[in-house]
Design a protein around this motif. Structure first.
Motif, mmCIF file in Angstrom:
data_model
loop_
_atom_site.group_PDB
_atom_site.id
_atom_site.type_symbol
_atom_site.label_atom_id
_atom_site.label_comp_id
_atom_site.label_asym_id
_atom_site.label_seq_id
_atom_site.Cartn_x
_atom_site.Cartn_y
_atom_site.Cartn_z
ATOM 1 N N THR A 15 0.142 -0.902 -0.461
ATOM 2 C CA THR A 15 -0.118 -0.049 0.175
ATOM 3 C C THR A 15 0.894 1.189 0.062
ATOM 4 O O THR A 15 1.977 1.145 0.384
ATOM 5 C CB THR A 15 -0.847 0.063 1.232
ATOM 6 O OG1 THR A 15 0.034 0.102 2.574
ATOM 7 C CG2 THR A 15 -1.838 -0.958 1.900
ATOM 8 N N PRO A 16 0.155 2.056 -1.107
ATOM 9 C CA PRO A 16 1.309 4.308 -0.377
ATOM 10 C C PRO A 16 1.757 3.868 0.856
ATOM 11 O O PRO A 16 0.948 4.339 2.257
ATOM 12 C CB PRO A 16 0.142 4.706 -1.112
ATOM 13 C CG PRO A 16 -0.945 3.697 -1.580
ATOM 14 C CD PRO A 16 -0.815 2.739 -1.416
ATOM 15 N N LYS A 17 2.863 4.827 0.958
ATOM 16 C CA LYS A 17 3.304 5.203 1.947
ATOM 17 C C LYS A 17 2.237 6.043 2.974
ATOM 18 O O LYS A 17 2.010 7.398 2.220
ATOM 19 C CB LYS A 17 4.876 5.537 2.127
ATOM 20 C CG LYS A 17 5.293 6.028 3.443
ATOM 21 C CD LYS A 17 7.265 6.184 2.955
ATOM 22 C CE LYS A 17 7.323 6.781 4.031
ATOM 23 N NZ LYS A 17 9.001 6.914 3.812
ATOM 24 N N VAL A 18 2.381 6.328 4.063
ATOM 25 C CA VAL A 18 1.801 7.613 4.761
ATOM 26 C C VAL A 18 2.789 8.694 5.251
ATOM 27 O O VAL A 18 4.224 7.923 5.653
ATOM 28 C CB VAL A 18 0.591 6.584 5.684
ATOM 29 C CG1 VAL A 18 -0.068 8.475 6.555
ATOM 30 C CG2 VAL A 18 -0.440 6.105 5.320
ATOM 31 N N ILE A 19 2.168 9.571 5.070
ATOM 32 C CA ILE A 19 3.729 10.699 5.841
ATOM 33 C C ILE A 19 2.753 11.467 6.636
ATOM 34 O O ILE A 19 1.521 11.996 6.029
ATOM 35 C CB ILE A 19 4.030 11.591 4.092
ATOM 36 C CG1 ILE A 19 4.268 10.990 2.992
ATOM 37 C CG2 ILE A 19 4.869 12.244 4.562
ATOM 38 C CD1 ILE A 19 5.701 10.203 3.289
#
Length: 482
Positions: A38-42
């Motif tokens: 899943t896309p990285k959370v920033i």
């Protein structure tokens, strides 16, 4: 302290205050753990930091912030978006917002791309819309599909309850283009619908699709999302071996095809653009050709001198090409050429197109007959510049669709390549504002509009029928017989 410096200091101070004030809002958030697929959370403060870096670089390097919008509107856009960053979010969501801001600035030379990590996610893990579709005006059609239930030419009416035209208008807001030109947006969306739909509407496990069958009945079907690699069509056209060609048709008609003005591509294919034009126009003169069709569809541009050189073969009088070139710190006109000192490093020289500020001379063996130019949404940058000069001087009839590049010029040249440190999003910012020497036009934010608008139907597109060229050949033949 000068007024300009004071304004810059006040602006930076305001941004700093906004950044400090927002940290408390962001600090209450807790970072979510992202899985490997899943896309990285920033974290929110890091997103704000990236946005400040992005905004600061734009204001430092981009000379056309207010070309199509007022300073008041642009500043409000930046401030409002900055204040809206109040929670942790994914790289994809932040990329979408960067694209939204760039699209508002109305410049097709901007580019915002995913980080290597995010690209890998799109390539290997993202589940996307499973059909390849093509928009023709406000309608959308299936081009190819591995789903046998939806054949090519099927018209898509809605996706998950949202009308297809509403979806198109929404996605257009995230695609860059010069001014209010939409033809280039159509090209980008047709090639990347799966990406922009995922970017804006998020990942979805399935899609309820409303469509019109061949018997004109409205039907629905549910399709599961797929990895992009499982949706690709196998009929993609390979890159051509040659980008320059001349072909002679019946009735004294020559077809000159120029697929690019990119010198690096010519180096790869071992084509000599300058020599090709010289030999071709001599041959056209020797053959006593009366009608010339120049096919510039799909030509995304390249070296600006290649555009002015092409026009020099269509005129027998000296002509002007650019009126000015401008960076954020300097403006260069014809009168400044004698005193201009280029930087020692060519890659840092903003004004590589300065030779086109001087009065241009016609080339030997220039063509005096009738000229027809084929254009579309990917006729961009250098290509649109050439077309604008030809249009302004009434030197040709244009056939096809509006160019992707603007009539009055563009902002391009050397670009600042920026990688935002926290999200790793890549942004390319053009640094030179080009103003063309063209006559006034009723539109300040449009491309070169065709004299004859010819748009292929979905059937003609799938059958690979070149109706634009067919129209040009018939038109040239009619003019010959008169």
């Amino acid at each position: 302290m000068t007024t300009i410096k004071r304004q810059k200091m006040n602006r930076l101070y305001k941004i700093l205050l906004l950044l400090l004030a927002s940290i408390n809002i962001c600090s209450a958030q807790t970072i979510e753990k992202a899985s490997d697929n899943t896309p990285k959370v920033i974290e929110c403060p890091l997103l704000k930091q990236d946005f400040v870096i992005f905004r600061t670089q734009l204001q430092k390097s981009y000379p056309s912030l207010y070309r199509f919008n007022s300073k008041k509107n642009i500043d409000r856009l930046f401030d409002n978006y900055f204040l809206s960053i109040n929670k942790n979010t994914t790289q994809i969501d932040f990329l979408a917002e960067i694209k939204l801001v760039l699209s508002y600035l109305q410049d097709g030379h901007f580019y915002a791309g995913a980080s290597p990590e995010l690209k890998q996610y799109f390539d290997e893990n993202a589940k996307v819309f499973p059909l390849q579709i093509r928009f023709i005006n406000d309608n959308a059609y299936v081009v190819c599909s591995k789903k046998e239930s939806l054949l090519p030419e099927t018209e898509i009416l809605s996706i998950n309850g949202i009308q297809i035209n509403e979806i198109k208008e929404k996605l257009f807001q995230y695609i860059v283009s010069d001014g209010k030109i939409e033809t280039k947006k159509y090209v980008i969306l047709n090639n990347n619908f799966w990406f922009y739909y995922r970017l804006v509407y998020g990942e979805q496990s399935d899609f309820k699709i409303e469509y019109k069958s061949k018997d004109n009945k409205i039907k629905t079907i549910n399709l599961s999302s797929e990895l992009y690699k499982n949706t690709e069509c196998k009929n993609q056209k390979p890159d051509p071996d040659k980008y320059l060609s001349i072909d002679y048709k019946k009735g004294g008609i020559a077809l000159l095809t120029i697929k690019t003005f990119n010198g690096e591509i010519f180096d790869q294919t071992k084509e000599n653009y300058i020599l090709f034009l010289e030999q071709t126009f001599k041959e056209i003169k020797d053959k006593k050709i009366d009608n010339l069709i120049i096919d510039l569809r799909g030509n995304g541009g390249g070296r600006d001198t290649y555009g002015s050189l092409l026009y020099s073969y269509l005129t027998n009088t000296p002509f002007e090409y650019y009126t000015s070139l401008e960076s954020t710190s300097q403006k260069l006109t014809k009168n400044d050429l004698s005193s201009y000192k280029p930087k020692e490093n060519p890659s840092e020289d903003y004004f590589r197109g300065r030779n086109n500020l001087a009065t241009q001379k016609p080339s030997l063996n220039n063509f005096a007959g009738k000229v027809y130019i084929l254009i579309d949404g990917m006729s961009f940058s250098t290509t649109a510049e050439f077309c604008a000069i030809a249009k302004s001087n009434n030197r040709a009839l244009f056939i096809g669709e509006e160019t992707g590049g603007g009539y009055f010029g563009n902002t391009s040249g050397n670009a600042v390549e920026l990688v935002l440190p926290n999200t790793q999003i890549y942004v390319s910012i053009p640094t030179t504002k080009y103003v063309l020497s063209v006559k006034k036009d009723k539109y300040s934010n449009r491309g070169i509009l065709p004299d004859y608008k010819i748009t292929p139907t979905i059937n003609e597109y799938i059958q690979d029928k070149d109706v634009q060229l067919e129209f040009a050949l018939k038109l040239a033949d009619q003019k010959t017989k008169k």
